[in-house]
Design a protein around this motif. Structure first.
Motif, PDB file in Angstrom:
ATOM      1  N   MET A  23       0.776  -1.185   0.005  1.00  0.00           N
ATOM      2  CA  MET A  23       0.204  -0.259  -0.158  1.00  0.00           C
ATOM      3  C   MET A  23       0.969   1.301  -0.001  1.00  0.00           C
ATOM      4  SD  MET A  23      -3.012  -0.842   2.647  1.00  0.00           S
ATOM      5  CE  MET A  23      -3.504   0.910   2.789  1.00  0.00           C
ATOM      6  N   LYS A  24       1.901   1.345   0.756  1.00  0.00           N
ATOM      7  CA  LYS A  24       2.787   2.535   0.789  1.00  0.00           C
ATOM      8  C   LYS A  24       3.616   2.772  -0.707  1.00  0.00           C
ATOM      9  CE  LYS A  24       5.447   0.979   4.011  1.00  0.00           C
ATOM     10  NZ  LYS A  24       6.635   1.035   5.226  1.00  0.00           N
ATOM     11  N   LEU A  25       3.976   1.571  -1.330  1.00  0.00           N
ATOM     12  CA  LEU A  25       4.600   1.630  -2.732  1.00  0.00           C
ATOM     13  C   LEU A  25       3.297   1.978  -3.737  1.00  0.00           C
ATOM     14  CD1 LEU A  25       6.943   1.296  -4.440  1.00  0.00           C
ATOM     15  CD2 LEU A  25       6.009  -1.058  -4.746  1.00  0.00           C
ATOM     16  N   GLY A  26       2.096   1.591  -3.419  1.00  0.00           N
ATOM     17  CA  GLY A  26       1.061   2.085  -4.279  1.00  0.00           C
ATOM     18  C   GLY A  26       0.798   3.625  -4.058  1.00  0.00           C
ATOM     19  N   PHE A  27       0.785   4.046  -2.867  1.00  0.00           N
ATOM     20  CA  PHE A  27       0.543   5.398  -2.660  1.00  0.00           C
ATOM     21  C   PHE A  27       1.723   6.502  -3.082  1.00  0.00           C
ATOM     22  CE2 PHE A  27       1.129   9.242  -0.230  1.00  0.00           C
ATOM     23  CZ  PHE A  27      -0.173  10.007  -0.021  1.00  0.00           C
ATOM     24  N   MET A  28       2.964   5.952  -3.084  1.00  0.00           N
ATOM     25  CA  MET A  28       4.119   6.750  -3.552  1.00  0.00           C
ATOM     26  C   MET A  28       4.123   7.013  -5.263  1.00  0.00           C
ATOM     27  SD  MET A  28       5.553   7.879  -0.940  1.00  0.00           S
ATOM     28  CE  MET A  28       7.022   8.675  -1.830  1.00  0.00           C
ATOM     29  N   ILE A  29       3.730   5.728  -5.720  1.00  0.00           N
ATOM     30  CA  ILE A  29       3.648   5.518  -7.234  1.00  0.00           C
ATOM     31  C   ILE A  29       2.577   6.643  -7.681  1.00  0.00           C
ATOM     32  CG2 ILE A  29       3.078   4.236  -9.151  1.00  0.00           C
ATOM     33  CD1 ILE A  29       4.438   1.973  -7.829  1.00  0.00           C
ATOM     34  N   GLY A  30       1.410   6.348  -7.180  1.00  0.00           N
ATOM     35  CA  GLY A  30       0.420   7.404  -7.394  1.00  0.00           C
ATOM     36  C   GLY A  30       0.533   8.797  -7.074  1.00  0.00           C
ATOM     37  N   CYS A  31       1.515   8.918  -5.990  1.00  0.00           N
ATOM     38  CA  CYS A  31       1.795  10.150  -5.654  1.00  0.00           C
ATOM     39  C   CYS A  31       2.606  11.045  -6.744  1.00  0.00           C
ATOM     40  CB  CYS A  31       2.272  10.377  -4.154  1.00  0.00           C
ATOM     41  SG  CYS A  31       2.538  12.094  -3.589  1.00  0.00           S
ATOM     42  N   CYS A  32       3.607  10.139  -7.213  1.00  0.00           N
ATOM     43  CA  CYS A  32       4.355  10.900  -8.117  1.00  0.00           C
ATOM     44  C   CYS A  32       3.707  10.885  -9.674  1.00  0.00           C
ATOM     45  CB  CYS A  32       5.477   9.700  -8.474  1.00  0.00           C
ATOM     46  SG  CYS A  32       6.736   9.690  -7.112  1.00  0.00           S
ATOM     47  N   VAL A  33       2.830  10.018  -9.768  1.00  0.00           N
ATOM     48  CA  VAL A  33       2.197  10.364 -11.092  1.00  0.00           C
ATOM     49  C   VAL A  33       1.039  11.468 -11.043  1.00  0.00           C
ATOM     50  CG1 VAL A  33       0.378   9.237 -12.639  1.00  0.00           C
ATOM     51  CG2 VAL A  33       2.168   7.925 -11.805  1.00  0.00           C
ATOM     52  N   GLY A  34       0.408  11.339  -9.829  1.00  0.00           N
ATOM     53  CA  GLY A  34      -0.589  12.603  -9.525  1.00  0.00           C
ATOM     54  C   GLY A  34       0.181  14.106  -9.663  1.00  0.00           C
ATOM     55  N   MET A  35       1.610  14.305  -9.133  1.00  0.00           N
ATOM     56  CA  MET A  35       2.084  15.242  -8.997  1.00  0.00           C
ATOM     57  C   MET A  35       2.553  15.714 -10.410  1.00  0.00           C
ATOM     58  SD  MET A  35       4.351  15.018  -5.298  1.00  0.00           S
ATOM     59  CE  MET A  35       4.602  17.094  -5.449  1.00  0.00           C
ATOM     60  N   ALA A  36       3.202  14.746 -11.259  1.00  0.00           N
ATOM     61  CA  ALA A  36       3.439  15.095 -12.524  1.00  0.00           C
ATOM     62  C   ALA A  36       2.276  15.645 -13.425  1.00  0.00           C
ATOM     63  CB  ALA A  36       4.048  13.645 -13.015  1.00  0.00           C
ATOM     64  N   SER A  37       1.210  14.885 -13.220  1.00  0.00           N
ATOM     65  CA  SER A  37       0.033  15.516 -14.007  1.00  0.00           C
ATOM     66  C   SER A  37      -0.395  16.758 -13.457  1.00  0.00           C
ATOM     67  CB  SER A  37      -1.173  14.409 -13.920  1.00  0.00           C
ATOM     68  OG  SER A  37      -1.680  14.193 -12.519  1.00  0.00           O
ATOM     69  N   GLY A  38      -0.378  16.959 -12.065  1.00  0.00           N
ATOM     70  CA  GLY A  38      -0.730  18.117 -11.500  1.00  0.00           C
ATOM     71  C   GLY A  38       0.208  19.469 -11.929  1.00  0.00           C
ATOM     72  N   ALA A  39       1.601  18.921 -12.088  1.00  0.00           N
ATOM     73  CA  ALA A  39       2.351  20.045 -12.707  1.00  0.00           C
ATOM     74  C   ALA A  39       2.160  20.380 -14.238  1.00  0.00           C
ATOM     75  CB  ALA A  39       3.995  19.383 -12.680  1.00  0.00           C
ATOM     76  N   LEU A  40       1.757  19.440 -14.960  1.00  0.00           N
ATOM     77  CA  LEU A  40       1.315  19.591 -16.473  1.00  0.00           C
ATOM     78  C   LEU A  40      -0.028  20.385 -16.617  1.00  0.00           C
ATOM     79  CD1 LEU A  40       2.115  16.365 -18.107  1.00  0.00           C
ATOM     80  CD2 LEU A  40       3.393  18.669 -18.562  1.00  0.00           C
ATOM     81  N   PHE A  41      -0.896  20.041 -15.813  1.00  0.00           N
ATOM     82  CA  PHE A  41      -2.377  20.524 -16.075  1.00  0.00           C
ATOM     83  C   PHE A  41      -2.371  21.663 -15.356  1.00  0.00           C
ATOM     84  CE2 PHE A  41      -3.761  16.110 -16.661  1.00  0.00           C
ATOM     85  CZ  PHE A  41      -3.794  16.190 -18.021  1.00  0.00           C
ATOM     86  N   GLY A  42      -1.503  22.094 -14.190  1.00  0.00           N
ATOM     87  CA  GLY A  42      -1.753  23.124 -13.162  1.00  0.00           C
ATOM     88  C   GLY A  42      -0.941  24.360 -14.127  1.00  0.00           C
ATOM     89  N   GLY A  43       0.288  23.678 -14.701  1.00  0.00           N
ATOM     90  CA  GLY A  43       1.017  24.967 -15.145  1.00  0.00           C
ATOM     91  C   GLY A  43       0.158  25.503 -16.459  1.00  0.00           C
ATOM     92  N   PHE A  44      -0.423  24.465 -17.323  1.00  0.00           N
ATOM     93  CA  PHE A  44      -1.037  24.947 -18.595  1.00  0.00           C
ATOM     94  C   PHE A  44      -2.258  25.838 -17.984  1.00  0.00           C
ATOM     95  CE2 PHE A  44       0.720  21.084 -20.834  1.00  0.00           C
ATOM     96  CZ  PHE A  44       1.478  21.769 -21.681  1.00  0.00           C
ATOM     97  N   SER A  45      -2.863  25.447 -16.935  1.00  0.00           N
ATOM     98  CA  SER A  45      -4.214  26.358 -16.603  1.00  0.00           C
ATOM     99  C   SER A  45      -3.486  27.835 -15.862  1.00  0.00           C
ATOM    100  CB  SER A  45      -4.778  25.709 -15.718  1.00  0.00           C
ATOM    101  OG  SER A  45      -4.355  25.527 -14.395  1.00  0.00           O
ATOM    102  N   ALA A  46      -2.661  27.638 -15.238  1.00  0.00           N
ATOM    103  CA  ALA A  46      -1.957  28.851 -14.790  1.00  0.00           C
ATOM    104  C   ALA A  46      -1.266  30.067 -15.905  1.00  0.00           C
ATOM    105  CB  ALA A  46      -0.870  28.583 -13.780  1.00  0.00           C
TER     106      ALA A  46
END
Length: 83
Positions: A23-46
């Motif tokens: 579960m910890k590994l799943g959270f860490m992988i999901g966190c990395c993927v979510g932060m990468a997509s957040g950087a892309l989508f957040g950057g474009f929208s900003a």
């Protein structure tokens, strides 16, 4: 030739990852993927709304943390279901 060892691919059962470790590994992988997509989508929208400087960094950072936390939580829940 038969495999020697435990049920986890030749690793002794005492060294196999627990459900909480998975579960910890799943959270860490999901966190990395979510932060990468957040950087892309957040950057474009900003950029679209004309944010620059401190406002841009604040908006993108907030979007990255929100995306990482959300996607990481869902990945951890999905990993727990598979345990």
């Amino acid at each position: 030739m038969p495999m020697v060892g435990g049920s986890y691919g030749g690793i002794p059962s005492s060294a196999a990852p627990t459900c909480f470790d998975k579960m910890k590994l799943g959270f860490m992988i999901g966190c990395c993927v979510g932060m990468a997509s957040g950087a892309l989508f957040g950057g474009f929208s900003a950029f679209r709304y004309g944010a620059r400087g401190r406002e841009l960094v604040h908006t993108v950072g907030k979007t990255m943390i929100q995306g990482g936390g959300t996607f990481g939580t869902f990945m951890a829940i999905g990993t727990a279901v598979r345990c």
